[in-house]
Design an enzyme around this catalytic site. Structure first.
Site, PDB file in Angstrom:
ATOM      1  CB  CYS A 147      -0.970  -0.047   1.180  1.00 16.38           C
ATOM      2  SG  CYS A 147      -2.380   1.048   0.980  1.00 16.38           S
ATOM      3  CG  HIS A 164      -3.362  -3.743   3.362  1.00 12.46           C
ATOM      4  ND1 HIS A 164      -2.378  -3.089   4.067  1.00 12.46           N
ATOM      5  CD2 HIS A 164      -4.052  -2.783   2.705  1.00 12.46           C
ATOM      6  CE1 HIS A 164      -2.466  -1.790   3.852  1.00 12.46           C
ATOM      7  NE2 HIS A 164      -3.473  -1.574   3.024  1.00 12.46           N
ATOM      8  CD  GLU A 219      -0.654  -5.586   5.941  1.00 10.02           C
ATOM      9  OE1 GLU A 219      -0.538  -6.146   4.847  1.00 10.02           O
ATOM     10  OE2 GLU A 219      -0.943  -4.368   6.049  1.00 10.02           O
TER      11      GLU A 219
END
Lengths: 90, 231
Positions: free
Chosen positions: B85, B202, B204
């Site tokens: 990002c 993302h 994560e």
């Protein structure tokens, strides 16, 4: 001293969704004659340099390195001499 | 293995990345952007967030943080770098990855689940995925509209640098499943030498038991497999 008035402009080949949104808004207000809108950035930079040629070089350097992204943007600028008295007003 | 996660003023996914890497039994160090010691990592993560308030252009100010110089040196020696990002935006502004991330086509911040199709599972970051596997990585951005000139796009395709594309849940890649207007539905790319990955979604945020399919783990597992094989 010099004031650099710098315009950061999207290249013509790059789509400008903000400009399109503004154009649609203007059309919906009845301004049908608006053919295109491009939104740009305007930046003022003051230089403690008295030599106009050196100011130009500095402006181009910082535009190339920081202020504009050469992938999508171009720039142009104007230089305006500023007296010390005027500069101190700020 | 060892991850280093960099924190810039305005980063907000640094601890998510830290936590995921830690939970996967890795050593992880958080690195402040003014530090010049990367703590000898195997991989560096540039996390998501809004470094320097996204002033001027997303990622441009962070590009001048002292840590970036060290990351460029690390990457030039073949070190693995992943920008997620805002981290992707910093990598393009640093010139470590080609192209630029512009404002989303519809001018909106988008926060949602997003399907991606794995386009290249032969990289250090994607080898644990199946070829053309459809995965769910959440997106949360307003400036994720990837753009690159025609020649640059040809280069990306020719060198198999496109790793992830936005797709439907069935893996269909078309404008209908393009959330932000990215050219050619590009969601993530690697550099020519394949050691730097940038992606808007993302991983994560989908790497915990409670966060859904856990697809993000496959990306981290790829990195860890690559490092284990290299050592």
């Amino acid at each position: 001293m010099f004031k650099a008035k710098i315009y950061i402009i999207l290249k013509p080949s790059v789509l400008d969704p903000q400009g399109n949104a503004v154009m649609h808004a203007l059309h919906s207000l009845g301004h049908e004659e608006v053919a295109d809108v491009r939104v740009s950035k305007y930046i003022e930079v003051m230089f403690n340099i008295s030599d106009e040629k050196i100011v130009s070089e500095k402006v181009e350097l910082i535009c190339d390195k920081v202020l504009a992204n050469p992938n999508t943007e171009t720039y142009n600028y104007e230089l305006e001499p500023v007296s010390d008295a005027e500069a101190n007003k700020n | 293995m060892k991850y280093s996660v960099v924190t810039f003023p305005g980063s907000n996914c640094d601890h998510d990345s830290y936590y995921v890497a830690l939970k996967r039994n890795n050593e992880v160090n958080l690195i402040w952007h003014k530090d010049t010691d990367l703590k000898k990592p195997d991989a560096v993560i540039l996390p998501g967030g809004f470094s320097y308030g996204d002033y001027l252009r997303c990622g441009i100010i962070a590009r001048f943080s002292p840590v970036i110089k060290e990351i460029i040196t690390f990457a030039n020696k073949g070190g693995l770098v992943i920008g997620i990002c805002n981290g992707f935006q910093i990598l393009t502004e640093s010139g470590l990855l080609p192209g630029v991330l512009m404002m989303n086509r519809d001018l909106k911040f988008i926060c949602s689940h997003q399907f991606l199709r794995v386009e290249n599972n032969q990289t250090a970051f994607s080898s644990s995925f199946q070829d053309k596997q459809v995965i769910d990585f959440p997106i949360a951005h307003k400036e994720g509209n990837y753009f690159i000139g025609r020649k640059g796009l040809e280069d990306l395709k020719e060198n198999q640098q496109i790793v992830f594309r936005y797709s439907s849940s069935q893996g269909e890649v078309s404008e209908d499943y393009n959330p932000n207007g990215s050219i050619d539905n590009i969601a993530g790319i690697v550099n020519k030498t394949g050691n730097i990955l940038g992606l808007m979604p993302h991983p994560e945020r989908n790497a915990q038991d409670f966060s859904g399919s856990g697809d993000g783990n496959i990306l981290f597992s790829s990195i860890e497999k690559f490092i284990a094989a290299r050592v």
